[in-house]
Scaffold this motif. Structure first.
Motif: not given
Length: 357
Positions: A24-31, A33-40
């Protein structure tokens, strides 16, 4: 000194919890997602919180022990399979809690209630984001297998196992809801079929199939006995969960007791209770069944009725009986598979019952 099965299970649990946190700590960089998205990232954070909060990781242990049936050597692919199993479990928890309108899970807020708190004036957004969070966990459970460094045939077989497990679970959830629409009290075989689809196939059968595949074995050659073992263990597990809902300790389960009564669900416990009472006591139970405003005092009185009429004790006895039948299935594996791993599968059914019931 030979490592005991439960000590080995505890070691596997500790190692996997560290692996899951790292994932989970590395998942954010693997998705992507649009740069503006805070919900993701917020969604990933909620999935992380739920996934890492409690749980004995018995599906992961089953996976490793299934591989050990074949070999004691390190096996490639078990980490990816373990992540897939637990991400599918996270998906199930998110959607279960939404279906049941549950406020707590494993001692903390459910994903649905976390979103409701974030968006108190936007109930449809909270609902939609909860559904999407569960869907994301399901997609990730398959993606982690597709990205695994395994032979293509093994990777594809594992994806097929998880896809089938998810499909069977969805069918089981549909049947579970359908069961409570019928006027008649369901019979035991109906309850077993729901438990098999809803619980056994993804919690027991799929991890065993994945472990055997990773170790180079062909699960299909042993399909009948694997299914029989999984069904018996799944029935034990569902009985235990249903028992805990009325007779369990809220401090241990992390959720309030009596949820099945309030929702009007015909679980193993409710069906046994209805068959054990008559007259004013049956009227009392029926009046509470399906009443979302049912008070803790009423639940406590129903619990006392269940204890007084022997429902709690008979369910414990039934769980032990099914656990013994599962043990005997596993015992038949001794001539073929490694003894120390077989010993775990013999021990697991009774241990899973005794630790909570």
């Amino acid at each position: 000194m030979t490592e005991q099965p439960l000590d080995r299970a505890a070691r596997i649990e500790r190692r996997f919890n560290a692996l899951f946190a790292e994932y989970f700590d590395t998942l954010g960089t693997a998705l992507d997602a649009p740069a503006f998205s805070r919900f993701t990232p917020d969604c990933v954070g909620l999935l992380r919180d739920l996934s890492l909060r409690g749980g004995k990781r018995m599906r992961v242990v089953l996976l490793h022990e299934a591989a050990r049936l074949v070999t004691a050597e390190p096996v490639d692919g078990l980490d990816a399979a373990a992540l897939s199993i637990e991400l599918l479990q996270t998906h199930g928890l998110v959607h279960d809690d939404l279906i049941d309108d549950s406020a707590t899970r494993r001692g903390g807020p459910t994903t649905y209630y976390a979103y409701r708190e974030r968006f108190p004036g936007r109930p449809r957004a909270a609902l939609g984001l909860t559904v999407l969070a569960g869907d994301l966990a399901l997609a990730l459970s398959l993606r982690v297998l597709l990205a695994a460094e395994l032979p293509v045939a093994v990777r594809q077989a594992m994806v097929e196992v998880q896809t089938r497990a998810a499909t069977d679970t969805f069918v089981g959830q549909i049947a579970d809801l359908e069961r409570d629409f019928t006027a008649a009290v369901p019979d035991t075989e109906m309850l077993h079929d729901v438990a098999d689809h809803k619980t056994a196939r993804y919690s027991v059968l799929a991890p065993m199939r994945l472990g055997l595949l990773a170790a180079g074995a062909e699960p299909g050659a042993h399909e009948d006995e694997l299914r029989r073992y999984a069904r018996l263990v799944g029935v034990c597990g569902q009985m235990r969960d249903d028992w805990l809902d009325l007779f369990g300790d809220e401090g241990t389960t992390g959720k309030p007791t009596g949820g099945d009564i309030r929702e009007g669900r015909h679980t193993y416990t409710v069906v046994r209770l209805l068959s054990a009472v008559s007259g004013s006591e049956r009227d009392f139970v029926n009046e509470a069944l399906g009443d979302p405003a049912c008070t803790p005092q009423t639940i406590a009185e129903i619990r006392a009725i269940g204890e007084r009429t022997g429902v709690a004790d008979r369910m414990r006895a039934d769980m032990r009986q099914y656990a013994e039948r599962a043990r005997l299935v596993a015992q038949g594996w001794r001539p073929r598979w490694r003894e120390d791993a077989v010993a775990f599968f013999e021990l697991l059914p009774r241990w899973s019952v005794e630790r909570t019931a």
